[in-house]
Design an enzyme around this catalytic site. Structure first.
Site, short mmCIF file in Angstrom:
data_model
loop_
_atom_site.label_atom_id
_atom_site.label_comp_id
_atom_site.label_asym_id
_atom_site.label_seq_id
_atom_site.Cartn_x
_atom_site.Cartn_y
_atom_site.Cartn_z
N CYS A 203 -9.05 5.31 -1.14
CA CYS A 203 -8.76 3.87 -1.87
C CYS A 203 -8.96 4.50 -3.44
O CYS A 203 -9.96 5.12 -3.67
CB CYS A 203 -9.52 2.92 -1.62
N CYS B 176 -16.51 6.89 -4.97
CA CYS B 176 -15.19 6.11 -5.04
C CYS B 176 -14.26 6.20 -6.08
O CYS B 176 -14.68 6.32 -7.32
CB CYS B 176 -15.40 4.74 -4.84
N CYS C 84 -19.51 2.18 -6.46
CA CYS C 84 -19.76 3.28 -5.28
C CYS C 84 -19.80 4.59 -5.79
O CYS C 84 -18.71 4.92 -6.23
CB CYS C 84 -19.14 2.80 -3.99
N CYS D 274 -3.74 -1.45 5.29
CA CYS D 274 -4.79 -1.50 4.47
C CYS D 274 -4.55 -2.09 3.18
O CYS D 274 -3.69 -1.72 2.46
CB CYS D 274 -5.35 0.00 4.22
N GLU E 199 -2.83 -0.67 -5.07
CA GLU E 199 -2.45 0.36 -3.91
C GLU E 199 -2.34 -0.77 -2.43
O GLU E 199 -3.22 -1.42 -2.25
CB GLU E 199 -3.30 1.46 -3.71
N CYS F 153 -12.34 -2.13 -9.30
CA CYS F 153 -13.43 -2.63 -8.47
C CYS F 153 -14.78 -2.63 -9.46
O CYS F 153 -14.98 -1.52 -10.14
CB CYS F 153 -13.80 -1.88 -7.22
S1 SF4 Z 1 -15.93 1.95 -2.23
FE1 SF4 Z 1 -14.73 1.75 -4.19
S2 SF4 Z 1 -13.46 0.12 -3.98
FE2 SF4 Z 1 -14.81 -0.14 -2.03
S3 SF4 Z 1 -16.45 -1.42 -2.80
FE3 SF4 Z 1 -17.31 0.60 -3.37
S4 SF4 Z 1 -16.11 0.83 -5.58
FE4 SF4 Z 1 -15.24 -0.97 -4.65
#
Ligand code: SF4
Length: 361
Positions: free
Chosen positions: A339, A118, A115, A104, A89, A111
């Site tokens: 994201c 997320c 997190c 962005c 994206e 990833c």
């Molecule tokens: S917010 Fe999402 S994309 Fe960003 S570092 Fe954490 S897990 Fe990875």
């Protein structure tokens, strides 16, 4: 051979020489490529016979547009399909000024950071992006900005992925995106965001590329932070902020602290006071983020955004303690601009639907 987007200026000069042509043509081609938002006005450059055809034989870019969505607020989200079929994206965000916009960019497919709030984290990590795949996102949103009659003023690496875990490719792309001779965005207008990977912050400081640094803190204490960001168990708040101090000292650039307000999690006045105590002496700025809720988190938590009243009180507490604190506008909630959300929705069209969550870092 790689597409044109994969080359640095020096590497492309070597390649052009290897093809039997003078190196000087490399810069001319790359300049047209970047100032043309990925499209080259070949008729405007004089090249030796056969060079244009040689460049085109390898291709200019490796990705194609899979999906484009536009929110009523002007935010445009693109899903690009990479050469191996994976998707990534990138987002164009209009500025309050009608002639400006920010972009962005993503740095990884998926990833690994996990997190808790997320959407990208839910899909896991697939692979790092190449420098060309990162540069191609820039070119794609540059085309969008031009179509909207806006100048792309700012680039932030806050999309999918942790930039510090793909720093070589990120820096290679930044050196092109920020290259004055290529007519692109300047260094000062580029920001790299991290969840607080201390060795990455130090490597970025040592790179000599003077971009802005943003750190996703999201909590002033280790216990709350580690619940939200697993990396918080490895790098504590004090260690992360000490690395940020060193970055500020080495680059002279004020570090931005990202703080996503989650109802009942990190948004109390006591949290604000703790944050002010940490950041006040450091003169770091705070970006307060609104959470885009979409369902259960990785750990099964149903996070909610803080109410307007709570968020305003939090910001007022910071400002009363002399901190610079801004709200970052929520971008394109109608098209899942946090994201990982667009990619997740797109993926759910071809595979069994699963829970979605918001993402902000
Ligand atoms: S917010 Fe999402 S994309 Fe960003 S570092 Fe954490 S897990 Fe990875």
């Amino acid at each position: 051979m790689p597409a044109l987007s994969e080359y640095s200026v020096a590497d492309f000069e070597h390649q052009v020489v290897a093809w039997g042509h003078p190196a000087v043509h490399a810069r001319k081609i790359l300049r047209r490529f970047y100032t043309g938002a990925g499209e080259i006005a070949w008729e405007k450059i004089e090249l030796p016979k056969g060079l244009r055809e040689r460049v085109l034989a390898d291709g200019l870019v490796g990705s194609t547009l899979a999906t484009r969505q536009q929110d009523p607020d002007g935010t445009v989200k693109l899903l690009l399909r990479l050469g191996d079929g994976r998707t990534v994206e990138t987002v164009l965000m209009p500025d309050r000024r009608s002639d400006r916009a920010a972009g962005c960019l993503s740095t990884q497919v998926g990833c690994a950071m996990g997190c808790d709030f997320c959407a990208t984290a839910q899909a896991g990590f697939e692979r790092n992006l190449t420098s060309g795949e990162i540069a191609e996102q820039f070119l794609a949103i540059q085309r969008e900005a031009r179509a909207a009659r806006r100048k792309l003023r700012t680039i932030v690496f806050m999309g999918m992925g942790e930039p510090m875990h793909n720093l070589d490719a990120v820096l290679a792309a930044v050196r092109r995106i920020g290259h004055g001779e290529l007519g692109a965005v300047g260094w000062a207008q580029i920001a790299i965001s991290t969840v607080g990977i201390v060795p990455g912050i130090e490597a970025l400081a040592a790179s000599g590329v003077p971009v802005a640094l943003a750190i996703s803190l999201h909590a002033p204490d280790d216990a709350t932070r580690a619940r939200l960001l697993p990396t918080g168990r490895r790098y504590g708040v004090a260690e992360v902020l000490t690395a940020a101090d060193r970055y500020q000292a080495a680059t002279g650039r004020v570090v931005n602290i990202q703080y996503c307000l989650l109802a009942g999690v990190n948004d109390s006045l006591e949290h604000a006071r703790q944050l002010a105590a940490l950041l006040g002496p450091r003169r770091m700025h705070v970006n307060l983020l609104r959470y885009n809720p979409t369902g259960l988190s990785l750990r099964g938590v149903n996070y909610e955004p803080s109410s307007d009243a709570t968020a305003d009180a939090f910001a007022a507490e910071l400002r009363a303690r002399k901190l610079v604190a801004h709200f970052r506008r929520s971008r394109g909630p109608d098209i899942a601009a946090a994201c990982g959300q667009l990619r997740q929705r797109r993926t759910s069209m071809v595979s069994p639907p699963h829970a979605t969550s918001g993402a902000v870092a």
